[in-house]
Design a protein around this motif. Structure first.
Motif, PDB file in Angstrom:
ATOM      1  N   HIS A  15       0.851  -1.188   0.000  1.00 27.70           N
ATOM      2  CA  HIS A  15       0.000   0.000   0.000  1.00 27.70           C
ATOM      3  C   HIS A  15       0.883   1.234   0.000  1.00 27.70           C
ATOM      4  N   PHE A  16       0.447   2.251  -0.719  1.00 30.02           N
ATOM      5  CA  PHE A  16       1.121   3.550  -0.640  1.00 30.02           C
ATOM      6  C   PHE A  16       0.152   4.551  -0.053  1.00 30.02           C
ATOM      7  N   PRO A  17       0.622   5.359   0.871  1.00 25.11           N
ATOM      8  CA  PRO A  17      -0.256   6.430   1.382  1.00 25.11           C
ATOM      9  C   PRO A  17      -0.521   7.437   0.272  1.00 25.11           C
ATOM     10  N   ARG A  22      -5.083   5.323   1.225  1.00 24.59           N
ATOM     11  CA  ARG A  22      -3.934   4.611   0.704  1.00 24.59           C
ATOM     12  C   ARG A  22      -4.289   3.961  -0.618  1.00 24.59           C
ATOM     13  N   PHE A  23      -3.242   3.717  -1.396  1.00 24.64           N
ATOM     14  CA  PHE A  23      -3.423   3.103  -2.700  1.00 24.64           C
ATOM     15  C   PHE A  23      -2.764   1.728  -2.666  1.00 24.64           C
ATOM     16  N   THR A  24      -3.475   0.741  -3.086  1.00 22.61           N
ATOM     17  CA  THR A  24      -2.916  -0.612  -3.069  1.00 22.61           C
ATOM     18  C   THR A  24      -2.324  -0.931  -4.437  1.00 22.61           C
ATOM     19  N   ALA A  25      -0.995  -0.955  -4.490  1.00 25.10           N
ATOM     20  CA  ALA A  25      -0.301  -1.180  -5.760  1.00 25.10           C
ATOM     21  C   ALA A  25      -0.134  -2.669  -6.028  1.00 25.10           C
ATOM     22  N   LEU A  26       0.076  -3.444  -4.962  1.00 24.24           N
ATOM     23  CA  LEU A  26       0.151  -4.906  -5.085  1.00 24.24           C
ATOM     24  C   LEU A  26      -0.893  -5.486  -4.152  1.00 24.24           C
ATOM     25  N   PRO A  44       0.064  -3.618 -18.011  1.00 25.26           N
ATOM     26  CA  PRO A  44      -0.061  -2.217 -18.406  1.00 25.26           C
ATOM     27  C   PRO A  44       0.568  -1.292 -17.370  1.00 25.26           C
ATOM     28  N   SER A  45       0.697  -0.072 -17.763  1.00 32.96           N
ATOM     29  CA  SER A  45       1.242   0.930 -16.856  1.00 32.96           C
ATOM     30  C   SER A  45       0.399   1.000 -15.585  1.00 32.96           C
ATOM     31  N   GLY A  46       1.058   1.010 -14.454  1.00 33.29           N
ATOM     32  CA  GLY A  46       0.347   1.114 -13.184  1.00 33.29           C
ATOM     33  C   GLY A  46      -0.070  -0.213 -12.614  1.00 33.29           C
ATOM     34  N   SER A  47       0.299  -1.297 -13.261  1.00 29.60           N
ATOM     35  CA  SER A  47      -0.155  -2.602 -12.775  1.00 29.60           C
ATOM     36  C   SER A  47       0.687  -3.106 -11.598  1.00 29.60           C
ATOM     37  N   GLY A  48       1.796  -2.466 -11.322  1.00 31.16           N
ATOM     38  CA  GLY A  48       2.575  -2.833 -10.137  1.00 31.16           C
ATOM     39  C   GLY A  48       3.888  -3.533 -10.434  1.00 31.16           C
ATOM     40  N   LYS A  49       4.325  -3.529 -11.687  1.00 31.11           N
ATOM     41  CA  LYS A  49       5.552  -4.235 -12.064  1.00 31.11           C
ATOM     42  C   LYS A  49       6.769  -3.698 -11.313  1.00 31.11           C
ATOM     43  N   THR A  50       6.953  -2.384 -11.383  1.00 29.99           N
ATOM     44  CA  THR A  50       8.113  -1.777 -10.729  1.00 29.99           C
ATOM     45  C   THR A  50       8.064  -1.988  -9.221  1.00 29.99           C
ATOM     46  N   THR A  51       6.880  -1.839  -8.666  1.00 34.14           N
ATOM     47  CA  THR A  51       6.727  -2.014  -7.229  1.00 34.14           C
ATOM     48  C   THR A  51       7.163  -3.415  -6.800  1.00 34.14           C
ATOM     49  N   LEU A  52       6.737  -4.405  -7.555  1.00 35.98           N
ATOM     50  CA  LEU A  52       7.100  -5.782  -7.233  1.00 35.98           C
ATOM     51  C   LEU A  52       8.613  -6.002  -7.381  1.00 35.98           C
TER      52      LEU A  52
ATOM     53  N   THR B 382      13.568   3.987  -3.627  1.00 36.35           N
ATOM     54  CA  THR B 382      12.727   3.852  -4.814  1.00 36.35           C
ATOM     55  C   THR B 382      12.303   5.231  -5.332  1.00 36.35           C
ATOM     56  N   GLU B 383      12.040   6.155  -4.395  1.00 30.66           N
ATOM     57  CA  GLU B 383      11.720   7.523  -4.811  1.00 30.66           C
ATOM     58  C   GLU B 383      12.921   8.158  -5.485  1.00 30.66           C
ATOM     59  N   ALA B 384      14.095   7.910  -4.896  1.00 30.81           N
ATOM     60  CA  ALA B 384      15.318   8.484  -5.454  1.00 30.81           C
ATOM     61  C   ALA B 384      15.530   7.988  -6.881  1.00 30.81           C
ATOM     62  N   LEU B 385      15.300   6.692  -7.079  1.00 29.23           N
ATOM     63  CA  LEU B 385      15.493   6.123  -8.414  1.00 29.23           C
ATOM     64  C   LEU B 385      14.528   6.722  -9.422  1.00 29.23           C
ATOM     65  N   ARG B 386      13.363   7.075  -8.933  1.00 30.09           N
ATOM     66  CA  ARG B 386      12.411   7.698  -9.851  1.00 30.09           C
ATOM     67  C   ARG B 386      12.688   9.189 -10.011  1.00 30.09           C
ATOM     68  N   GLY B 387      13.591   9.702  -9.150  1.00 33.50           N
ATOM     69  CA  GLY B 387      13.927  11.126  -9.238  1.00 33.50           C
ATOM     70  C   GLY B 387      12.779  12.011  -8.821  1.00 33.50           C
TER      71      GLY B 387
HETATM   72  N1  LIG Z   1       5.539   5.883  -3.837  1.00 33.69           N
HETATM   73  C1  LIG Z   1       4.311   5.766  -4.330  1.00 33.69           C
HETATM   74  N2  LIG Z   1       3.318   6.489  -3.783  1.00 33.69           N
HETATM   75  C2  LIG Z   1       2.075   6.392  -4.267  1.00 33.69           C
HETATM   76  N3  LIG Z   1       1.714   5.599  -5.271  1.00 33.69           N
HETATM   77  C3  LIG Z   1       2.667   4.861  -5.867  1.00 33.69           C
HETATM   78  C4  LIG Z   1       4.003   4.925  -5.425  1.00 33.69           C
HETATM   79  N4  LIG Z   1       4.745   4.075  -6.186  1.00 33.69           N
HETATM   80  C5  LIG Z   1       3.884   3.540  -7.071  1.00 33.69           C
HETATM   81  N5  LIG Z   1       2.637   4.003  -6.860  1.00 33.69           N
HETATM   82  C6  LIG Z   1       1.451   3.606  -7.612  1.00 33.69           C
HETATM   83  O1  LIG Z   1       1.384   2.219  -7.642  1.00 33.69           O
HETATM   84  C7  LIG Z   1       0.931   1.790  -8.897  1.00 33.69           C
HETATM   85  C8  LIG Z   1       1.891   0.808  -9.467  1.00 33.69           C
HETATM   86  O2  LIG Z   1       3.090   1.475  -9.750  1.00 33.69           O
HETATM   87  P1  LIG Z   1       4.283   0.794 -10.522  1.00 33.69           P
HETATM   88  O3  LIG Z   1       5.329   1.813 -10.674  1.00 33.69           O
HETATM   89  O4  LIG Z   1       4.651  -0.448  -9.819  1.00 33.69           O
HETATM   90  O5  LIG Z   1       3.613   0.485 -11.905  1.00 33.69           O
HETATM   91  P2  LIG Z   1       4.275  -0.171 -13.215  1.00 33.69           P
HETATM   92  O6  LIG Z   1       3.541  -1.397 -13.484  1.00 33.69           O
HETATM   93  O7  LIG Z   1       5.731  -0.252 -13.022  1.00 33.69           O
HETATM   94  O8  LIG Z   1       3.906   0.933 -14.290  1.00 33.69           O
HETATM   95  P3  LIG Z   1       4.773   1.477 -15.525  1.00 33.69           P
HETATM   96  O9  LIG Z   1       4.618   0.468 -16.594  1.00 33.69           O
HETATM   97  O10 LIG Z   1       4.142   2.756 -15.853  1.00 33.69           O
HETATM   98  O11 LIG Z   1       6.185   1.594 -15.035  1.00 33.69           O
HETATM   99  C9  LIG Z   1       0.780   3.009  -9.781  1.00 33.69           C
HETATM  100  O12 LIG Z   1      -0.587   3.337  -9.832  1.00 33.69           O
HETATM  101  C10 LIG Z   1       1.528   4.069  -9.050  1.00 33.69           C
HETATM  102  O13 LIG Z   1       0.918   5.320  -9.210  1.00 33.69           O
END
Ligand SMILES: Nc1ncnc2c1ncn2[C@@H]1O[C@H](COP(=O)(O)OP(=O)(O)OP(=O)(O)O)[C@@H](O)[C@H]1O
Ligand SMILES: [Mg+2]
Lengths: 233, 390
Positions: A15-17, A22-26, A44-52, B382-387
């Protein structure tokens, strides 16, 4: 393929605040990866790949559930222990290469070895080996600004691979590259995966990458929508 | 060790940006050291001049003499005690009889101190030999500032008026025998030097004196003596205090320069941390702890001053040495300063001054570099990496 499991993820939520809520990314991920996999997180963009990927790379920690990387539980690692894990076992490749602009190609690739405290002569050999893997031995003294995108990403691969990590995490590694360069670096990584048994996990929505991976994990809205393995020879 | 190596690599890699900061820092190094050296040189030279022209190796003061109260002058004189008379005879103590009076140069009136001194004395740098005369006139010597304010020239006669020991007014013509140059205003402004025998005669005080100037240090006040010995240190206290007060301005300039230099470093740091977010994230991804990154940035900042020390040494040592040898011309009149100041000052650079400055700058840059870098410690990688840090 080896059966040895090196990443186990169970009930993982992140979850991200956001504002007051809060927003649930995963939202409940269960996955495991074996040694030597060449897998893609696709979605797709926003699906949570980077977060994971960040959680698997110990750069972020789970909100709920657990992620065990090489026997270490990410949520419970101290800063020092997680740094040690990244230093010795994890390699990162980024969309925008993230090379150190003021360093030469050699110094960029040398960096992880400096952190490990490897002595100079051994270091030099390892750097040259890594640059050979990616075919850049002629650019040793160049600065990143003098390299093309494809070359930059190959330097980044060399930097990730020079310490022979167990896992390489690559976030959209081809997003800034043209087709030819994309294929080139994918082939390079595939070769390293085969020869060194390094596990590669990509986050991508690039069809070219998807064409190379041997396992496609489709993410949608923070959940695994589909997980398919492709047998290739 | 690794952090130092990486910091140096980063700094040298950053090229022009680093050297700009380093050059600014090295300027302030040089100016700080130069300024302090100048003050120290002035201090030393002012004291030397005071000793040469006025204080000697210390002075015996007649017990009621108070240089800040001219009204006591009438009572501040005695005959020379037996224990000191030999020294006076052989010239190791020079008696000076001081009295208040008035001169009338060109019809104007100016109150002055008449100071009687032996023409043969060799303790003070005053050209007292010019006080020798054939007895047809009373010779006087004055400093150039005094000459300027009274518009008196060598050979001029001027009327002098004074009160003798009984309070009776008397007057005579005195002749300006010599105008001397000195850096010490207190033997120049408002002072008229006459042969001591003439002053004793004028005052009706034969054999008496107000102070005795010693040729060297090491005298002591005898018990039950009417004469009190003031050593050099005591007599130099005033000048020391004045120089301290002047140093305050120096310290202020010093602080401002230091602050400007530090601002440059601080600025670079803040900017660095903002601009180099991705780099910071990458450091962490490659296996550094955030603490190590903070350390790296701090050392990078602090190393500016190490490089600045080297650069400052490269052009500063020849420059400052040259000035220390050639001296620096001062365009200001010494009398405007109230204390001795030569037309040329020779800066003195002590080892303490130089190492002290280097250490202070090093410590301050380290703090100034650390301060903004602490932010990295609270950064999410992670924030830093995203700048994305604000
Ligand atoms: N630090 C954060 N604070 C709030 N929301 C975040 C944060 N990091 C990611 N998110 C949200 O979590 C969701 C998933 O983000 P993530 O970066 O993992 O997506 P992604 O699949 O990598 O997308 P993309 O293909 O655009 O890189 C997005 O909706 C994003 O806005
Ligand atoms: Mg992403």
């Amino acid at each position: 393929m080896n059966d040895e499991v090196i990443i186990t993820i169970e009930g993982l939520k992140k979850h991200f605040p956001v504002g007051s809520g809060r927003f649930t990314a995963l939202n409940g991920i269960d996955l495991s990866f074996g040694k030597g996999e060449f897998a893609g997180l696709i979605g797709p963009s926003g699906s949570g790949k980077t977060t994971l990927l960040n959680i698997m790379g110990t750069l972020d920690s789970p909100s709920e559930g657990m992620a065990i990387i090489l026997g270490e539980s990410v949520g419970n690692l101290s800063a020092r222990a997680s740094a040690l894990l990244r230093k010795s076992q994890l390699g990162f490749i980024f969309q925008s290469y993230n090379l150190f602009q003021v360093y030469t190609v050699f110094e960029n690739v040398e960096f992880p070895l400096l952190l490990q405290g490897i002595e100079a002569s051994k270091r030099k050999k390892m750097v040259l080996d890594a640059l050979e893997w990616v075919g850049l031995t002629d650019k040793i003294k160049s600065k990143p600004a003098q390299l093309s995108g494809g070359e930059s990403q190959r330097v980044a691969i060399a930097r990730a691979m020079v310490k022979k990590p167990a896992i390489v995490l690559a976030d959209e590694p081809t997003a800034n590259l043209d087709a030819a360069n994309s294929h080139n670096i994918l082939q390079t990584m595939e070769k390293l995966n085969r020869e060194l048994k390094t596990t590669f996990i990509f986050a991508t929505h690039d069809e070219k990458v998807i064409g190379y991976v041997r396992r496609k994990i489709f993410l949608f809205d923070g959940k695994v929508a589909k997980d398919e393995k492709i047998e290739k020879n | 060790m690794l952090a130092f190596k990486l910091a140096l690599r980063n700094l040298l890699g950053a090229g022009l940006r680093t050297w700009l900061n380093v050059i600014i820092l090295s300027f302030s190094f040089i100016i700080i050291i130069w300024l302090k050296g100048l003050l120290e040189g002035w201090d030393r030279q002012a004291k030397n001049d005071m000793i040469k022209w006025e204080i000697g190796g210390g002075q015996f003061w007649q017990a009621s003499y108070d240089p800040f109260d001219p009204f006591t002058l009438l009572d501040s004189h005695s005959t020379i005690p037996d224990v000191l008379s030999d020294s006076v005879t052989n010239g190791t103590l020079v008696p000076v009889l001081i009295s208040q009076g008035t001169i009338y140069p060109n019809g104007r009136m100016q109150s002055v101190l008449f100071k009687g001194i032996s023409p043969e004395q060799k303790v003070l740098a005053l050209p007292t030999l010019k006080l020798k005369s054939d007895g047809t006139y009373i010779p006087a010597i004055i400093g150039s500032s005094m000459a300027e304010s009274t518009q008196l020239k060598e050979g001029d006669y001027v009327t002098a008026r004074w009160r003798d020991k009984n309070g009776t007014f008397d007057a005579a013509e005195i002749r300006i025998a010599c105008i001397y140059q000195t850096n010490v205003p207190s033997v120049d402004v408002g002072q008229v030097w006459l042969p001591i025998d003439n002053v004793r005669e004028m005052m009706l005080l034969p054999g008496e004196a107000t102070i005795l100037v010693a040729n060297k240090e090491g005298w002591k006040t005898e018990k039950s003596d009417k004469w009190i010995f003031k050593d050099q240190k005591t007599l130099l206290i005033d000048i020391e205090n004045i120089i301290k007060a002047k140093s305050f301005v120096g310290i202020l300039i010093w602080a401002i320069l230091l602050m400007m230099a530090m601002l440059a470093v601080f600025d670079t740091q803040v900017l660095s941390i903002f601009r180099r977010q991705k780099e910071i994230g990458t450091y962490v991804a490659l296996g550094m702890t955030r603490g190590q990154v903070v350390q790296l940035f701090t050392i990078e900042g602090a190393m500016h001053s190490v490089l600045a020390t080297l650069v400052a040494a490269a052009y500063g040592i020849p420059l400052l040495t040259f000035q220390a040898i050639r001296g620096i011309s001062i365009p200001v009149e010494s009398k405007d300063f109230g204390i001795a100041m030569a037309a040329k000052l020779y800066p003195v650079y002590s080892l303490t001054l130089i190492t002290g400055t280097v250490i202070v700058v090093l410590i301050v840059t380290t703090i100034v570099s650390y301060w903004p870098s602490r932010k990295i410690g609270r950064l999410s990688p992670t924030e830093a990496l995203r700048g994305r840090i604000q």
